[in-house]
Write an enzyme that holds these catalytic residues in place. Structure first.
Site, PDB file in Angstrom:
ATOM      1  N   ARG A 104       0.867  -1.190   0.000  1.00  0.00           N
ATOM      2  CA  ARG A 104       0.000   0.000   0.000  1.00  0.00           C
ATOM      3  C   ARG A 104       0.894   1.227   0.000  1.00  0.00           C
ATOM      4  O   ARG A 104       1.803   1.339   0.816  1.00  0.00           O
ATOM      5  CB  ARG A 104      -0.897   0.057   1.232  1.00  0.00           C
ATOM      6  N   HIS A 131      -7.653   0.935  -6.208  1.00  0.00           N
ATOM      7  CA  HIS A 131      -7.872   0.224  -4.934  1.00  0.00           C
ATOM      8  C   HIS A 131      -8.665  -1.049  -5.248  1.00  0.00           C
ATOM      9  O   HIS A 131      -9.827  -1.195  -4.886  1.00  0.00           O
ATOM     10  CB  HIS A 131      -8.639   1.132  -3.982  1.00  0.00           C
ATOM     11  N   GLN A 134     -10.562  -3.217  -2.655  1.00  0.00           N
ATOM     12  CA  GLN A 134     -11.789  -2.574  -2.194  1.00  0.00           C
ATOM     13  C   GLN A 134     -12.949  -2.942  -3.121  1.00  0.00           C
ATOM     14  O   GLN A 134     -14.060  -3.228  -2.667  1.00  0.00           O
ATOM     15  CB  GLN A 134     -11.608  -1.044  -2.170  1.00  0.00           C
ATOM     16  N   ASP A 225     -16.763   8.567  -0.921  1.00  0.00           N
ATOM     17  CA  ASP A 225     -15.453   8.425  -0.277  1.00  0.00           C
ATOM     18  C   ASP A 225     -15.080   9.800   0.273  1.00  0.00           C
ATOM     19  O   ASP A 225     -15.712  10.812  -0.079  1.00  0.00           O
ATOM     20  CB  ASP A 225     -14.424   7.942  -1.324  1.00  0.00           C
ATOM     21  N   CYS A 267     -16.144   3.212   1.462  1.00  0.00           N
ATOM     22  CA  CYS A 267     -14.984   2.351   1.707  1.00  0.00           C
ATOM     23  C   CYS A 267     -14.446   2.510   3.125  1.00  0.00           C
ATOM     24  O   CYS A 267     -13.771   1.611   3.626  1.00  0.00           O
ATOM     25  CB  CYS A 267     -13.894   2.643   0.689  1.00  0.00           C
ATOM     26  N   ARG A 312     -14.028  -6.811   3.319  1.00  0.00           N
ATOM     27  CA  ARG A 312     -12.625  -6.611   2.925  1.00  0.00           C
ATOM     28  C   ARG A 312     -11.813  -7.850   3.302  1.00  0.00           C
ATOM     29  O   ARG A 312     -10.955  -8.303   2.545  1.00  0.00           O
ATOM     30  CB  ARG A 312     -12.025  -5.383   3.631  1.00  0.00           C
TER      31      ARG A 312
HETATM   32  N1   CP Z   1     -11.025   1.242   2.823  1.00  0.00           N
HETATM   33  C1   CP Z   1      -9.747   1.134   3.231  1.00  0.00           C
HETATM   34  O1   CP Z   1      -8.846   0.940   2.442  1.00  0.00           O
HETATM   35  O2   CP Z   1      -9.583   1.246   4.577  1.00  0.00           O
HETATM   36  P1   CP Z   1      -8.161   1.364   5.296  1.00  0.00           P
HETATM   37  O3   CP Z   1      -7.529   2.663   4.839  1.00  0.00           O
HETATM   38  O4   CP Z   1      -8.465   1.372   6.774  1.00  0.00           O
HETATM   39  O5   CP Z   1      -7.318   0.198   4.898  1.00  0.00           O
END
Ligand code: CP
Length: 332
Positions: A104, A131, A134, A225, A267, A312
């Site tokens: 990430r 992403h 997601q 978002d 998300c 997730r």
């Molecule tokens: N939606 C998401 O990616 O959450 P985090 O940033 O907590 O991983």
């Protein structure tokens, strides 16, 4: 999917996305029934997080633990990568030690380089551009909350329709035959060339509009978002708030869909109250007590955000299993 990386939604076929969601649903049901089979015993997984995370990190860790794998977590300051050692060299080292690598952080080229040089599956836990994990959780959640065939479902994204979450959602919907719309100011519309390509290659039904009523009409799911993503400077807040305020998901927007069964998705994390330090700072500077979604909608019966968050884990687990296990029942 065995031995493959999971870098973006664009590179997946519809059958592969479908296979991953089916596998996730099966693993979810088996976990809840206490009969989960472990496919990842003896595997070692490294998680590279250059940016913070709650859901994605915990999903990889819990998913790996459930499946019998061991995990190493490395945060933004925990390795030599990018500082004293190139991405290429780091990838070659990690590929000698680990069976799979999650990343990430920043540019999409970083996960692509990790995949090219490591020789093991690499999973994109969020980049500036996409992403994809997601989207898999979103799709599983949509299928759990709708009895309709995918071709009859409409998903509308409200707000920053050009960010990584929205782009993966748009591409994923296009691949799966789900109608997609975006309600967004022109400055945050997705790239028109990408939209045209999705229409041409997938026959995608996509509407991008500044007009909220047009975009949300008939939607089964309204998705939003945060208005400022991780890594963006705080200076952009003023402009974002001014432009995006008309696109807040609130009761009026939900009613504008004309669909009493419309569900709300996000998300997460979400700015729907003043319970965080960032929200309190925004409140101090701009006087807002909720942003991309009203607290009323976030806490309403229509909100399925915590199902989405739980999914997730099940979907990330499915990605790890599908790419690291060669058992016939996980191979597609
Ligand atoms: N939606 C998401 O990616 O959450 P985090 O940033 O907590 O991983």
């Amino acid at each position: 999917m065995y031995k493959r990386s999971f870098l973006d939604i664009s590179s997946l076929k519809r059958e592969e996305i479908d296979g991953l969601v089916r596998l996730a649903a099966r693993l979810k049901a088996e976990k809840k029934a206490g009969i989960e089979q472990q496919y990842l015993q003896g595997k070692n997984i490294v998680l590279l997080f250059a940016k913070d995370s709650t859901r994605t990190r915990c999903s990889f860790e819990v998913g790996a633990f459930d499946q019998g794998a061991r995990v190493t977590y490395i945060g933004s300051s925990g390795s030599q990568m990018g500082k004293k050692e190139s991405i290429e060299d780091t990838a070659r080292v990690l590929g000698r030690m680990y069976d799979g690598i999650e990343y990430r952080g920043y540019g999409q080229e970083i996960v692509e380089t990790l995949a090219e040089y490591s020789g093991v599956p690499v999973w994109n836990g969020l980049t500036n551009e996409s992403h994809p994990t997601q989207f898999l959780a979103d799709l599983l959640t949509i299928t759990e909350h709708s009895d309709k065939p995918l071709e009859q479902i409409k998903v509308c994204f409200a707000g920053t329709a050009d960010n990584n979450v929205a782009l993966s959602l748009m591409v994923g919907c296009a691949k799966m035959g789900i109608e997609y719309s975006a309600a967004a100011p022109a400055a945050y519309h997705p790239d028109a060339t990408l939209v045209e390509r999705l229409r041409r290659e997938n026959g995608a039904r996509i509407t991008i509009s500044e007009d909220v009523a047009t975009a949300v009409a008939g939607a089964d799911f309204i998705y939003t978002d945060v208005w400022v993503s991780m890594g963006e400077p705080t200076e952009v807040w003023a402009e974002r708030i001014e432009r995006l305020a008309p696109y807040q998901v609130n009761r009026r927007m939900m009613e504008l869909t004309g669909n009493p069964n419309c569900r709300f998705m996000h998300c997460l994390p979400a700015f729907h109250d003043l319970e965080t330090t960032v929200a309190q700072e925004i409140h101090r500077q701009f006087g807002l007590s909720e942003m991309e979604v009203s607290d009323e909608v976030f806490e309403s019966e229509a909100s399925i955000v915590f199902d989405e968050a739980e999914n997730r884990m099940h979907t990330i687990k499915a990605i790890m299993v599908a790419t690291l296990s060669e058992q016939p029942e996980t191979t597609f």
